[in-house]
Write a protein that holds these residues in place. Structure first.
Motif, PDB file in Angstrom:
ATOM      1  N   ALA A  19      -3.556   6.102  -4.885  1.00  0.00           N
ATOM      2  CA  ALA A  19      -3.864   5.412  -3.751  1.00  0.00           C
ATOM      3  C   ALA A  19      -2.454   4.890  -2.946  1.00  0.00           C
ATOM      4  O   ALA A  19      -2.420   4.876  -1.976  1.00  0.00           O
ATOM      5  CB  ALA A  19      -4.780   4.086  -3.754  1.00  0.00           C
ATOM      6  N   VAL A  59     -10.048   4.798  -2.389  1.00  0.00           N
ATOM      7  CA  VAL A  59      -9.873   5.419  -1.183  1.00  0.00           C
ATOM      8  C   VAL A  59     -10.923   6.029  -0.813  1.00  0.00           C
ATOM      9  O   VAL A  59     -11.666   6.633  -1.259  1.00  0.00           O
ATOM     10  CB  VAL A  59      -8.791   6.682  -1.554  1.00  0.00           C
ATOM     11  N   ASN A  60     -11.194   5.766   0.610  1.00  0.00           N
ATOM     12  CA  ASN A  60     -12.692   6.185   1.366  1.00  0.00           C
ATOM     13  C   ASN A  60     -13.732   5.617   0.543  1.00  0.00           C
ATOM     14  O   ASN A  60     -14.741   6.321   0.605  1.00  0.00           O
ATOM     15  CB  ASN A  60     -12.435   7.579   1.729  1.00  0.00           C
ATOM     16  N   ARG A 100      -6.785  -4.482   2.008  1.00  0.00           N
ATOM     17  CA  ARG A 100      -7.788  -3.133   2.593  1.00  0.00           C
ATOM     18  C   ARG A 100      -7.295  -2.838   4.055  1.00  0.00           C
ATOM     19  O   ARG A 100      -7.096  -3.510   4.826  1.00  0.00           O
ATOM     20  CB  ARG A 100      -9.084  -3.552   2.737  1.00  0.00           C
ATOM     21  N   GLN A 119     -10.666   5.038  -7.696  1.00  0.00           N
ATOM     22  CA  GLN A 119      -9.398   5.910  -8.160  1.00  0.00           C
ATOM     23  C   GLN A 119      -9.145   5.847  -9.624  1.00  0.00           C
ATOM     24  O   GLN A 119      -9.283   4.833  -9.963  1.00  0.00           O
ATOM     25  CB  GLN A 119      -8.286   5.855  -7.462  1.00  0.00           C
ATOM     26  N   LEU A 133       0.909  -1.184  -0.036  1.00  0.00           N
ATOM     27  CA  LEU A 133       0.099  -0.071  -0.051  1.00  0.00           C
ATOM     28  C   LEU A 133       0.921   1.243  -0.023  1.00  0.00           C
ATOM     29  O   LEU A 133       0.646   2.350  -0.662  1.00  0.00           O
ATOM     30  CB  LEU A 133      -1.059   0.025   1.291  1.00  0.00           C
ATOM     31  N   SER A 150      -9.187   5.045   4.651  1.00  0.00           N
ATOM     32  CA  SER A 150      -9.233   3.735   4.258  1.00  0.00           C
ATOM     33  C   SER A 150      -8.644   3.495   2.819  1.00  0.00           C
ATOM     34  O   SER A 150      -9.106   4.612   1.925  1.00  0.00           O
ATOM     35  CB  SER A 150     -10.545   2.904   4.260  1.00  0.00           C
ATOM     36  N   VAL A 151      -7.923   2.617   2.613  1.00  0.00           N
ATOM     37  CA  VAL A 151      -7.421   2.336   1.248  1.00  0.00           C
ATOM     38  C   VAL A 151      -7.411   0.935   0.704  1.00  0.00           C
ATOM     39  O   VAL A 151      -7.222   0.051   1.578  1.00  0.00           O
ATOM     40  CB  VAL A 151      -5.788   2.751   1.164  1.00  0.00           C
ATOM     41  N   GLU A 152      -7.966   0.747  -0.215  1.00  0.00           N
ATOM     42  CA  GLU A 152      -8.191  -0.687  -0.940  1.00  0.00           C
ATOM     43  C   GLU A 152      -7.373  -0.928  -2.169  1.00  0.00           C
ATOM     44  O   GLU A 152      -7.874  -0.030  -3.100  1.00  0.00           O
ATOM     45  CB  GLU A 152      -9.542  -0.941  -0.933  1.00  0.00           C
ATOM     46  N   LEU A 203      -0.540   6.715   0.370  1.00  0.00           N
ATOM     47  CA  LEU A 203      -1.265   7.241   1.456  1.00  0.00           C
ATOM     48  C   LEU A 203      -1.270   6.895   2.883  1.00  0.00           C
ATOM     49  O   LEU A 203      -1.141   7.297   3.901  1.00  0.00           O
ATOM     50  CB  LEU A 203      -2.999   7.439   1.110  1.00  0.00           C
ATOM     51  N   ALA A 214      -8.104   0.618  -7.313  1.00  0.00           N
ATOM     52  CA  ALA A 214      -7.912   1.186  -6.116  1.00  0.00           C
ATOM     53  C   ALA A 214      -9.072   1.757  -5.553  1.00  0.00           C
ATOM     54  O   ALA A 214      -9.938   2.593  -6.415  1.00  0.00           O
ATOM     55  CB  ALA A 214      -6.513   1.929  -6.428  1.00  0.00           C
TER      56      ALA A 214
END
Length: 390
Positions: A114, A103-104, A71, A108, A46, A88-90, A117, A101
């Motif tokens: 992403a 983000v929250n 995640r 993206q 990440l 939150s990042v996935e 972060l 990706a």
């Protein structure tokens, strides 16, 4: 910054895994090959957009599956006394097609938006290559650090690589046909300009690393406060043009215009050789970060213990460099304490006690002289100490 939770789906050995985290120390205990490093690897991915163990994403996806998901939920400080904001990042890593990706919860347009972060600094046994490996290992170290320090650096490095590939195509064609393409000067100028920006960032971060790295190394290896340090750590940046820049903690960002002119002159001098060989011979992709102990090259002269301490010092310095320009990164230590003697364990533990969040792996609990919740890792499952593995 600290992680509150990490969730994995079909990542490496994990079909499903959830790890509850928080500020302070977290220790992952388990025998070898049970999946401890996989958890740290996911966090590091990440942060830098790549694995420290493999060159592509395919091995990260559980065998027989098409995609893996990482995640993470984090808490980012905003002001003194403020509880901070949630992040939150996935990432979805796919064996076929492009990665994706969020983000929250928002998809993206580019995965790189992403990356970084979630900030982290990881030390793993593979980091011994920072000292004894090829120059590419040290260039990658600088690039990954800069990608977190300056998110735009990722895009700049990708643009440089694109220009470099095209210029190499033109040079190979010129070698085959005996005639240079008319666009070669344009691509050479683009490479000099973009390369100079990369160089300025790299040289600046080497200067920034030098002070913290020297302090970290001295703290680790000096037997007692009363005795003089047993080794002096030095960093130099060697450009492909042959010029060597000694790292100085008080130096700032060099002038990109002057670096671009240096590259232009280098390309002019190497023009015949480049056409004969069909490859670009100068630029940041051929630079070197030199590491010295007591004015001798660490590669080839340092002992095994010195290599461990030097590599660890570079990572500890990376934490300082990142914290200087933003949120404090999560510190990830993969099976480090078992390789250190009692004195160095205590020195490292004292440093870790000052960090906002540290996640440590170990095969033996007694190897980790840190207080904090323990999590048992076994056969691709994670449980808090005292619970049955899930």
């Amino acid at each position: 910054m600290y992680l509150e939770r990490l969730d994995l789906h079909d990542f490496r050995s994990y079909a499903e895994a959830s790890l509850e985290l928080g500020p302070g120390v977290r220790v992952l205990i388990g025998a070898n090959a049970q999946g401890k490093t996989n958890l740290l690897e996911a966090v590091q991915y990440l942060s830098v957009g790549a694995s420290h163990r493999v060159a592509n994403d395919t091995p990260l996806v559980r065998a027989g599956h098409e995609a893996a998901t990482i995640r993470a939920a984090a808490r980012v400080e905003t002001a003194d006394g403020d509880p901070g904001r949630s992040l939150s990042v996935e990432l979805e890593l796919r064996t076929g097609g492009r990665n994706r990706a969020k983000v929250n919860g928002q998809l993206q347009p580019r995965v790189r938006d992403a990356i970084g972060l979630i900030r982290s600094v990881m030390f793993a046994p593979e980091d011994l290559q920072l000292v004894r490996g090829d120059p590419g290992d040290r260039r990658r170290f600088l690039d990954e650090l800069l990608g977190q320090r300056r998110p735009a650096y990722f895009a700049m490095r990708q643009e440089y690589d694109r220009i470099l590939r095209q210029r190499n195509v033109l040079l190979r064609t010129a070698r085959t046909t005996g005639h240079a393409d008319s666009t070669l000067p344009t691509w050479t100028e683009a490479l000099a300009t973009t390369g100079a920006s990369l160089l300025a960032a790299r040289i600046a971060v080497v200067h920034a690393l030098s002070g913290p790295a020297e302090v970290a190394y001295r703290d680790l290896v000096t037997e007692s406060p009363e005795r003089e340090a047993t080794g002096r750590l030095g960093l130099d940046y060697e450009l492909s043009t042959g010029r060597i820049i000694a790292a100085q903690p008080d130096e700032g960002v060099p002038d990109p215009a002057a670096l671009a002119e240096e590259l232009r002159q280098g390309f002019a001098d190497a023009a015949d050789d480049e056409r004969d060989r069909g490859v670009t011979l100068l630029g940041p992709h051929r630079d070197e970060l030199q590491l010295h102990l007591n004015d001798l090259p660490a590669r080839g002269y340092a002992s095994h213990g010195e290599i461990w301490s030097l590599a660890l010092s570079l990572r500890l310095a990376s934490r300082e460099v990142l914290h200087d320009v933003g949120e404090e990164p999560v510190v990830l230590l993969d099976d480090v304490f078992a390789e250190l003697d009692e004195t160095r364990r205590a020195r490292l533990a004292a440093r870790c006690a000052t960090f906002e969040q540290v996640v440590v792996t170990a095969a033996v609990d007694d190897d980790v002289p840190l207080d904090g919740p323990r999590h048992k890792v076994r056969a691709g499952s994670v449980a808090t100490h005292g619970e049955a593995p899930i």
